[in-house]
Design an enzyme around this catalytic site. Structure first.
Site, PDB file in Angstrom:
ATOM      1  N   CYS B  50       7.823  18.769  66.185  1.00 50.52           N
ATOM      2  CA  CYS B  50       7.273  19.248  67.443  1.00 50.52           C
ATOM      3  C   CYS B  50       5.800  18.899  67.592  1.00 50.52           C
ATOM      4  CB  CYS B  50       7.471  20.760  67.550  1.00 50.52           C
ATOM      5  SG  CYS B  50       9.130  21.265  67.086  1.00 50.52           S
ATOM      6  N   GLY B 114      21.566  17.892  63.490  1.00 46.75           N
ATOM      7  CA  GLY B 114      20.684  17.768  64.658  1.00 46.75           C
ATOM      8  C   GLY B 114      21.303  17.000  65.808  1.00 46.75           C
ATOM      9  N   TYR B 430      -5.681  46.125  80.263  1.00 48.79           N
ATOM     10  CA  TYR B 430      -6.691  45.464  81.083  1.00 48.79           C
ATOM     11  C   TYR B 430      -8.033  45.403  80.375  1.00 48.79           C
ATOM     12  CZ  TYR B 430     -10.348  44.940  84.555  1.00 48.79           C
ATOM     13  OH  TYR B 430     -11.457  44.524  85.230  1.00 48.79           O
TER      14      TYR B 430
HETATM   15  C1  LIG Z   1     -18.524  50.247  80.195  1.00 50.15           C
HETATM   16  C2  LIG Z   1     -17.092  50.522  80.428  1.00 50.15           C
HETATM   17  C3  LIG Z   1     -16.117  49.595  80.059  1.00 50.15           C
HETATM   18  C4  LIG Z   1     -14.769  49.853  80.282  1.00 50.15           C
HETATM   19  N1  LIG Z   1     -13.846  48.907  79.919  1.00 50.15           N
HETATM   20  C5  LIG Z   1     -12.542  49.143  80.184  1.00 50.15           C
HETATM   21  C6  LIG Z   1     -11.569  48.161  79.899  1.00 50.15           C
HETATM   22  O1  LIG Z   1     -11.876  47.074  79.400  1.00 50.15           O
HETATM   23  N2  LIG Z   1     -10.257  48.430  80.192  1.00 50.15           N
HETATM   24  C7  LIG Z   1      -9.889  49.604  80.749  1.00 50.15           C
HETATM   25  O2  LIG Z   1      -8.692  49.782  81.004  1.00 50.15           O
HETATM   26  N3  LIG Z   1     -10.782  50.567  81.024  1.00 50.15           N
HETATM   27  C8  LIG Z   1     -12.103  50.358  80.752  1.00 50.15           C
HETATM   28  N4  LIG Z   1     -13.026  51.321  81.070  1.00 50.15           N
HETATM   29  C9  LIG Z   1     -12.560  52.595  81.610  1.00 50.15           C
HETATM   30  C10 LIG Z   1     -12.339  52.553  83.103  1.00 50.15           C
HETATM   31  O3  LIG Z   1     -13.458  52.048  83.763  1.00 50.15           O
HETATM   32  C11 LIG Z   1     -12.025  53.957  83.579  1.00 50.15           C
HETATM   33  O4  LIG Z   1     -10.931  54.454  82.867  1.00 50.15           O
HETATM   34  C12 LIG Z   1     -11.695  54.037  85.047  1.00 50.15           C
HETATM   35  O5  LIG Z   1     -12.759  53.622  85.805  1.00 50.15           O
HETATM   36  C13 LIG Z   1     -11.304  55.446  85.396  1.00 50.15           C
HETATM   37  O6  LIG Z   1     -11.150  55.586  86.756  1.00 50.15           O
HETATM   38  P1  LIG Z   1     -11.461  56.977  87.459  1.00 50.15           P
HETATM   39  O7  LIG Z   1     -11.283  56.749  88.905  1.00 50.15           O
HETATM   40  O8  LIG Z   1     -10.720  58.049  86.779  1.00 50.15           O
HETATM   41  O9  LIG Z   1     -12.991  57.246  87.113  1.00 50.15           O
HETATM   42  P2  LIG Z   1     -14.270  56.451  87.599  1.00 50.15           P
HETATM   43  O10 LIG Z   1     -13.912  55.035  87.877  1.00 50.15           O
HETATM   44  O11 LIG Z   1     -15.319  56.712  86.599  1.00 50.15           O
HETATM   45  O12 LIG Z   1     -14.646  57.123  88.972  1.00 50.15           O
HETATM   46  C14 LIG Z   1     -15.017  58.467  89.063  1.00 50.15           C
HETATM   47  C15 LIG Z   1     -15.977  58.583  90.237  1.00 50.15           C
HETATM   48  O13 LIG Z   1     -16.085  59.924  90.628  1.00 50.15           O
HETATM   49  C16 LIG Z   1     -17.411  60.185  90.990  1.00 50.15           C
HETATM   50  N5  LIG Z   1     -17.615  61.634  90.972  1.00 50.15           N
HETATM   51  C17 LIG Z   1     -17.503  62.470  89.926  1.00 50.15           C
HETATM   52  N6  LIG Z   1     -17.711  63.729  90.323  1.00 50.15           N
HETATM   53  C18 LIG Z   1     -17.936  63.694  91.672  1.00 50.15           C
HETATM   54  C19 LIG Z   1     -18.223  64.663  92.658  1.00 50.15           C
HETATM   55  N7  LIG Z   1     -18.301  65.949  92.361  1.00 50.15           N
HETATM   56  N8  LIG Z   1     -18.420  64.242  93.942  1.00 50.15           N
HETATM   57  C20 LIG Z   1     -18.320  62.934  94.273  1.00 50.15           C
HETATM   58  N9  LIG Z   1     -18.086  61.991  93.351  1.00 50.15           N
HETATM   59  C21 LIG Z   1     -17.879  62.371  92.074  1.00 50.15           C
HETATM   60  C22 LIG Z   1     -18.186  59.397  89.978  1.00 50.15           C
HETATM   61  O14 LIG Z   1     -19.487  59.152  90.393  1.00 50.15           O
HETATM   62  C23 LIG Z   1     -17.363  58.129  89.898  1.00 50.15           C
HETATM   63  O15 LIG Z   1     -17.793  57.202  90.863  1.00 50.15           O
HETATM   64  C24 LIG Z   1     -14.389  51.076  80.849  1.00 50.15           C
HETATM   65  C25 LIG Z   1     -15.354  52.025  81.229  1.00 50.15           C
HETATM   66  C26 LIG Z   1     -16.687  51.754  81.038  1.00 50.15           C
HETATM   67  C27 LIG Z   1     -17.686  52.768  81.442  1.00 50.15           C
HETATM   68  C1  LIG Z   2       9.123  15.076  69.759  1.00 51.08           C
HETATM   69  C2  LIG Z   2       9.784  16.402  69.642  1.00 51.08           C
HETATM   70  C3  LIG Z   2       9.095  17.550  70.031  1.00 51.08           C
HETATM   71  C4  LIG Z   2       9.710  18.789  69.940  1.00 51.08           C
HETATM   72  N1  LIG Z   2       9.010  19.902  70.315  1.00 51.08           N
HETATM   73  C5  LIG Z   2       9.575  21.104  70.175  1.00 51.08           C
HETATM   74  C6  LIG Z   2       8.864  22.281  70.482  1.00 51.08           C
HETATM   75  O1  LIG Z   2       7.691  22.240  70.903  1.00 51.08           O
HETATM   76  N2  LIG Z   2       9.468  23.487  70.303  1.00 51.08           N
HETATM   77  C7  LIG Z   2      10.744  23.577  69.827  1.00 51.08           C
HETATM   78  O2  LIG Z   2      11.229  24.687  69.667  1.00 51.08           O
HETATM   79  N3  LIG Z   2      11.458  22.479  69.525  1.00 51.08           N
HETATM   80  C8  LIG Z   2      10.911  21.250  69.684  1.00 51.08           C
HETATM   81  N4  LIG Z   2      11.619  20.141  69.366  1.00 51.08           N
HETATM   82  C9  LIG Z   2      13.017  20.301  68.916  1.00 51.08           C
HETATM   83  C10 LIG Z   2      13.125  20.622  67.449  1.00 51.08           C
HETATM   84  O3  LIG Z   2      12.379  19.722  66.698  1.00 51.08           O
HETATM   85  C11 LIG Z   2      14.580  20.601  67.073  1.00 51.08           C
HETATM   86  O4  LIG Z   2      15.272  21.493  67.889  1.00 51.08           O
HETATM   87  C12 LIG Z   2      14.836  20.999  65.634  1.00 51.08           C
HETATM   88  O5  LIG Z   2      14.213  20.122  64.779  1.00 51.08           O
HETATM   89  C13 LIG Z   2      16.359  21.009  65.392  1.00 51.08           C
HETATM   90  O6  LIG Z   2      16.614  21.200  64.059  1.00 51.08           O
HETATM   91  P1  LIG Z   2      17.923  20.579  63.402  1.00 51.08           P
HETATM   92  O7  LIG Z   2      17.838  20.922  61.977  1.00 51.08           O
HETATM   93  O8  LIG Z   2      19.070  21.002  64.186  1.00 51.08           O
HETATM   94  O9  LIG Z   2      17.760  19.021  63.637  1.00 51.08           O
HETATM   95  P2  LIG Z   2      16.706  18.038  63.020  1.00 51.08           P
HETATM   96  O10 LIG Z   2      15.442  18.756  62.694  1.00 51.08           O
HETATM   97  O11 LIG Z   2      16.590  16.895  63.924  1.00 51.08           O
HETATM   98  O12 LIG Z   2      17.352  17.584  61.668  1.00 51.08           O
HETATM   99  C14 LIG Z   2      18.564  16.870  61.607  1.00 51.08           C
HETATM  100  C15 LIG Z   2      18.507  16.005  60.400  1.00 51.08           C
HETATM  101  O13 LIG Z   2      19.794  15.582  60.067  1.00 51.08           O
HETATM  102  C16 LIG Z   2      19.742  14.242  59.631  1.00 51.08           C
HETATM  103  N5  LIG Z   2      21.084  13.693  59.692  1.00 51.08           N
HETATM  104  C17 LIG Z   2      21.847  13.489  60.799  1.00 51.08           C
HETATM  105  N6  LIG Z   2      23.039  13.004  60.441  1.00 51.08           N
HETATM  106  C18 LIG Z   2      23.045  12.877  59.094  1.00 51.08           C
HETATM  107  C19 LIG Z   2      23.989  12.427  58.145  1.00 51.08           C
HETATM  108  N7  LIG Z   2      25.173  12.016  58.506  1.00 51.08           N
HETATM  109  N8  LIG Z   2      23.625  12.434  56.859  1.00 51.08           N
HETATM  110  C20 LIG Z   2      22.411  12.859  56.468  1.00 51.08           C
HETATM  111  N9  LIG Z   2      21.498  13.302  57.318  1.00 51.08           N
HETATM  112  C21 LIG Z   2      21.806  13.314  58.631  1.00 51.08           C
HETATM  113  C22 LIG Z   2      18.714  13.639  60.542  1.00 51.08           C
HETATM  114  O14 LIG Z   2      18.171  12.477  59.990  1.00 51.08           O
HETATM  115  C23 LIG Z   2      17.691  14.762  60.602  1.00 51.08           C
HETATM  116  O15 LIG Z   2      16.742  14.652  59.567  1.00 51.08           O
HETATM  117  C24 LIG Z   2      11.024  18.888  69.446  1.00 51.08           C
HETATM  118  C25 LIG Z   2      11.711  17.740  69.051  1.00 51.08           C
HETATM  119  C26 LIG Z   2      11.110  16.524  69.135  1.00 51.08           C
HETATM  120  C27 LIG Z   2      11.854  15.310  68.690  1.00 51.08           C
END
Ligand SMILES: Cc1cc2nc3c(=O)[nH]c(=O)nc-3n(C[C@H](O)[C@H](O)[C@H](O)COP(=O)(O)OP(=O)(O)OC[C@H]3O[C@@H](n4cnc5c(N)ncnc54)[C@H](O)[C@@H]3O)c2cc1C
Ligand SMILES: Cc1cc2nc3c(=O)[nH]c(=O)nc-3n(C[C@H](O)[C@H](O)[C@H](O)COP(=O)(O)OP(=O)(O)OC[C@H]3O[C@@H](n4cnc5c(N)ncnc54)[C@H](O)[C@@H]3O)c2cc1C
Lengths: 457, 457
Positions: B50, B114, B430
Site C-alpha cells: 500500500c 491474493g 469541540y
Molecule cells: C478560555 C476558554 C476556553 C474554552 N475552550 C473550550 C473548548 O475548547 N471546547 C469546549 O467545548 N469548551 C471550551 N470552553 C468552555 C465554553 O466556552 C463554555 O462551556 C461555554 O461557553 C458555556 O456556555 P454558556 O452559555 O453556559 O456560558 P457562557 O458562554 O460563559 O455565557 C454566559 C453568559 O452569561 C452572562 N451572564 C451571567 N450572569 C448574568 C446576569 N446576571 N445577567 C446577564 N448576563 C449574565 C455572562 O456574562 C456570559 O456572557 C472554554 C472556555 C474558556 C473560558
Molecule cells: C499499489 C497498491 C496499493 C494498495 N493500497 C491499499 C491501501 O491503501 N489500503 C488497503 O487496505 N489496501 C491496499 N491495497 C490492497 C492490499 O495490498 C491487499 O488487499 C492485500 O495485500 C491483500 O492481501 P492478500 O494476502 O490477499 O494478497 P497479497 O498481499 O497480494 O498476497 C498474495 C501473494 O500470493 C502470491 N501467490 C499467488 N499465487 C501463488 C501461488 N500459486 N504460489 C505461491 N504464491 C502465490 C503472490 O505472489 C502474493 O505474494 C493496495 C494494493 C496495491 C497493489
C-alpha cells in the site's frame, strides 16, 4: 429584517449572551414567533471563547478573528440584545426580570448565565492585585494578552484544559512559565495519570515548568503582583493567571427560588425546565454551564463545562420553545484540547472517576502511530480504553492528529454500549499516509481483554 | 530462535506470502505448535504494498522504507519461507501441494494467493509492450518508478483507489498525466458521483487530465508503448499503467476442486474454511483478496480488496489454527485513501450499490471545515451519510485531515446499527484547532432527516 411587528407575540427573555443564550436567541428567532430580549453582562457578543488561548499563543492573528457575527447581526435579526447589562433579579411569580431598576415581563425565560472562575479563599486577596487574571471573557483574554507583552515570569494556577492551553501560549511567547496544579496529575478531570504524564512531558519539552500536587499559598505584591508562594518558595511573577475551575453562576436563580443541585448547578428536567418548590416550571429553561446534567455512565448529576454541550442544550431549549418537545439525555461529555503539538481527548469516565463511583473497570492501553511508521509526519498515538462488565465506558486518546474524530467515534460507541468483543472485531481502514495496518484501538481492546479473568491471551 | 525442534508438530503450508500469508505464518508461529512453510511467487516478502504509490510520488524516500522485516526475520523465527516459488497445484485428497515438481505434505493449508490485475481483452496485446505496467508487487512498483524517470506522457487506465493514487504520483513528478476511467465517476466502487466530483476537481487542480465514462480502445506501439487510443483520439504515452481492478487468484484452488463463488472469489464459511463437493474442509483455510466474503448491509457475497480486511482474516485463520474457534462475520469494508491533499474515505454501501440491491436509502450531505473557520490549516470537509429505514448504512467523507478516524467511527456505527435519531443527538467534541462547534456529521444527519416523509425540518 426578520421581525415584522406581529402583535401578540410571546415575550422570551434570555439571561446570558454566551454560547447557550445567543444560540437559543438566533434559532428561536428563525423558527418561532417570539419577541426576544437577551441580557448579557458581557460587553461583547458572539465571540469564540474557546479560541482565546490560541490568540494569546499567536496561532490566531488577533481577537477580531474570534468575532463570529457582525455588530448589526442581532438588531437586523430583530433580537433585542442588551450587552453590558446584568440582570439583577428574577421574580417567577410576577414573570419579570429586573434590570437597572426596570421590570421586564417574560412569557418564557431562559437562564444561561454560565460559570464564573473559581478563586480559593487564600488567593482572593492576591487576586485583586494588578496583573492577576482569571480567564472567561474576551476582555479577560485581551487583558492577559496585553499584560504578557512586557512580562518575563508567568505563573498559571490550575492545570485543567484552559490552564494547560494558556501555559502553552505563554511558553510559545518565550516567557518563563510555571504551571502549578493541585492534583498530582494535569487535566485530572479529563484523563488518568498515565495519560497526563504524556501531556506533562510534552509541556516540559516546550519549556513549561510543571508543579503538580501543590497549591499556591498566596499571591503577593503591593499594587502589582510580584510573586506566588508555592510550597514555601516564592516564585517571581509578573503575571498570574488563575485557572482553577469554574463555578456555575446560579445566584440569580437560587435567589428566585429555583433549586440548585449537589453539583452547584441548577436542577433541570429532561426538557431543561427548572424546578422550584412548586415543581418544574414549564416556562423557565436553563442550559449550559450553569445547569446540572446527568452522567451517562454513573447516572449521577454532573456539570458539563463545554461549549459543545452548551450548544446541544441550546438546541433542545430551542425545540421546546417552538413546540417540538425534545429531551436532553445523560451525557458522555466528549472533550478535546490542543496542547502544543499534542491533541488530547477524552470521553466517558476515567479510572479515577470510576473509582469514586465504585464502578469496577478494566483498562487497556496501546501505543501506536497516526500513520505508517515509515510515512513522513507520523506521530505517536496513545489510546486508553476503559470497560466495565465488558462494555466500553471511557476512552482517552493522545496523538498528533485525528484525536477529535476518534473521540467522537468513541463517544457514539459508549452511548451505543459497545462491547469489548465488538471493538475487537471492529473494522478499521488502512492507508499508510493515514493509519497503521491494525488500528491501535484494537490493541487497546486486546490489552483490556488480557486483564480479564480467564482470558487466554 | 522460536523453533526448538519439537517432534510430531503438525505441518502448516501457506500458499502466498502477502498480507494474509505472512501474518498467519508469524502469529501462528508465536502462538501455535506448527512446522510452517510459506510459498510465495513474489521474490520479496513483508513489504507494504500500500505504500508503493507514495514512493513513486516521492512522499516516501525509497522502496527500502517499505520493507517491514529484515531478511533474517523469517528463518530466525523458524518459518520456512520460500520466495520466488510458485505452488503449481494442490491435491486435497493427498494433502499435498506441488512445487517445482516436488510434493509437500500438509496437515493444515492456508490459501492466500491474493489477486492479479485485471486486463481487458482489447488491451491484452498492448499490455505486452515495454513501459506498459500493472501494479501489484514491489517489483512492479520499482519498474514503474524507473520508467517514469524518462517519461513525459503517462496514461493511467482505471480510476479506482490505486489508479488515482498513481495519477497523483505522476502529476507530482511533473509528468503530463491522463487518467481514464470507464465509469462516469472516479472511485465508483467506493463513493458516489457527488463525492467523486470533489476528487476529480482536486486531481484536475494538480494537473491530472481526467477522462471519465471512457474506455481505451487499444494501447499502441512497436516494442515500446507510443500511444493509447481513447474515443477515437490517440494520446501519446511513454508509460501506461493499467489499474483497472483485480481478479481473485483462484486457479490453484479451483483446479483442486475448491468451490468458487459468484464474485469469482473462493467460497469460505465463517471459520474461513474452503468448500469442496464433500463440504467444508476443516483443514484448509482461505483469506484475503482471493476469498469471497459477505456484505453486512446487503447480505450478498462480495470481495474485499483491502489490506485491513486481509489482516483481520489472517487473525481469524490464526485463531482457528491454534484452536481458538473464531468467526469472520459480514463486513462493512471501510476504505480510506490519500489523494493529493485530500483524504477520502468510505464505509458501508453507496447510493449506487444500494440501487443495485434495491435498497431504498435517504442521504444527507454536509459541507463543513476540519477546524474552526478562523483557525489556520482548516480545510473543507464533506460528509455524506446514507440511511435505510432510518438506520445508518453508509458514509463517505472527504477532507484534509481526520478522515480515516471518522470512517472508523462510522464503521462501528454501521455495525451497531445506529439510527438517524442517535446520530442527531450524538455528542461530539469541540476545540477550535480541531473542529467546528457543531460537527458536520450532525448537519449531514439533519440533511437526511429533512428528506424523510413527514419531517418538520
Ligand atoms: C478560555 C476558554 C476556553 C474554552 N475552550 C473550550 C473548548 O475548547 N471546547 C469546549 O467545548 N469548551 C471550551 N470552553 C468552555 C465554553 O466556552 C463554555 O462551556 C461555554 O461557553 C458555556 O456556555 P454558556 O452559555 O453556559 O456560558 P457562557 O458562554 O460563559 O455565557 C454566559 C453568559 O452569561 C452572562 N451572564 C451571567 N450572569 C448574568 C446576569 N446576571 N445577567 C446577564 N448576563 C449574565 C455572562 O456574562 C456570559 O456572557 C472554554 C472556555 C474558556 C473560558
Ligand atoms: C499499489 C497498491 C496499493 C494498495 N493500497 C491499499 C491501501 O491503501 N489500503 C488497503 O487496505 N489496501 C491496499 N491495497 C490492497 C492490499 O495490498 C491487499 O488487499 C492485500 O495485500 C491483500 O492481501 P492478500 O494476502 O490477499 O494478497 P497479497 O498481499 O497480494 O498476497 C498474495 C501473494 O500470493 C502470491 N501467490 C499467488 N499465487 C501463488 C501461488 N500459486 N504460489 C505461491 N504464491 C502465490 C503472490 O505472489 C502474493 O505474494 C493496495 C494494493 C496495491 C497493489
Amino acid at each position: 429584517m426578520y421581525d415584522t411587528g406581529t402583535t401578540n407575540r410571546k415575550k422570551l427573555i434570555i439571561v446570558g449572551g454566551g454560547a447557550v443564550g445567543l444560540a437559543v436567541a438566533t434559532s428561536v428567532k428563525r423558527h418561532g414567533n417570539y419577541e426576544i430580549t437577551v441580557f448579557s453582562s458581557d460587553p461583547h457578543a458572539a465571540y469564540s471563547q474557546c479560541g482565546i488561548p490560541f490568540v494569546i499563543s499567536g496561532e490566531i492573528e488577533g481577537f477580531d478573528k474570534l468575532l463570529l457575527k457582525q455588530k448589526d447581526f442581532f438588531p437586523e435579526m430583530g433580537i433585542d440584545l442588551r450587552l453590558d447589562t446584568t440582570v439583577e433579579s428574577l421574580d417567577l411569580k410576577d414573570r419579570t426580570v429586573f434590570v437597572k431598576g426596570e421590570k421586564h415581563h417574560f412569557d418564557k425565560l431562559v437562564i444561561a448565565t454560565g460559570s464564573r472562575p473559581a478563586v480559593s479563599d487564600n488567593l482572593r486577596q492576591g487576586a485583586e492585585l494588578d496583573n492577576v487574571f482569571t480567564l472567561r471573557s474576551l476582555e479577560d483574554g485581551k487583558r492577559i494578552d496585553r499584560s504578557l507583552e512586557n512580562a518575563k515570569n508567568v505563573v498559571i494556577i490550575g492545570g485543567g484544559g484552559i490552564g494547560v492551553e494558556i501555559a502553552v501560549a505563554a511558553a510559545k511567547r518565550g516567557l518563563r512559565t510555571i504551571l502549578v496544579n493541585r492534583s498530582i496529575s494535569l487535566l485530572s478531570h479529563n484523563i488518568d495519570q498515565d495519560m497526563a504524564d504524556i501531556v506533562q512531558e510534552h509541556l516540559e519539552s516546550i519549556g513549561v515548568d510543571v508543579l503538580t500536587g501543590q497549591s499556591p499559598h498566596s499571591i503577593n505584591g503591593k499594587a502589582r503582583v510580584e510573586s506566588v508562594s508555592i510550597g514555601g518558595v516564592d516564585f517571581p511573577a509578573d503575571v498570574v493567571i488563575i485557572s482553577a475551575g469554574a463555578l456555575p453562576e446560579t445566584k440569580l436563580a437560587s435567589d428566585a427560588g429555583i433549586e440548585i443541585g449537589t453539583t452547584g448547578g441548577i436542577i433541570v428536567n429532561e426538557h431543561l425546565q427548572v424546578r422550584t418548590k412548586s415543581g418544574y416550571d414549564p416556562d423557565v429553561y436553563c442550559g449550559g454551564e450553569c445547569a446540572q446534567v446527568q452522567n451517562f455512565i454513573t447516572g449521577m448529576p454532573m456539570l458539563s463545562q463545554l461549549a459543545s454541550t452548551a450548544r446541544r442544550m441550546a438546541g433542545v431549549i430551542r425545540n421546546n420553545l417552538i413546540s417540538r418537545p425534545t429531551s436532553f439525555g445523560p451525557i458522555v461529555n466528549p472533550w478535546a484540547g490542543a496542547i502544543g503539538e499534542l491533541q488530547v481527548g477524552t470521553v466517558g469516565i476515567t479510572t479515577r472517576k470510576a473509582k469514586q463511583h465504585r464502578i469496577k473497570t478494566v483498562s487497556g492501553i496501546a501505543i501506536g502511530t497516526t500513520r505508517a511508521g515509515y510515512y513522513p509526519g507520523s506521530t505517536r498515538l496513545f489510546i486508553k480504553l476503559l470497560f466495565s462488565n465488558r462494555i466500553l465506558v471511557g476512552a482517552q486518546v493522545i496523538g498528533g492528529e485525528g484525536v477529535k474524530e476518534r473521540i467522537d467515534g468513541l463517544s457514539l460507541a459508549i452511548r451505543k454500549r459497545t462491547t469489548l468483543d465488538e471493538l475487537l472485531s471492529m473494522e478499521t481502514c488502512y492507508t499508510p499516509p493515514m493509519s497503521m495496518l491494525i488500528d491501535p484501538l484494537t490493541f487497546a481492546a486486546q490489552g483490556a481483554l488480557k486483564k480479564l479473568p480467564g482470558s487466554k491471551k
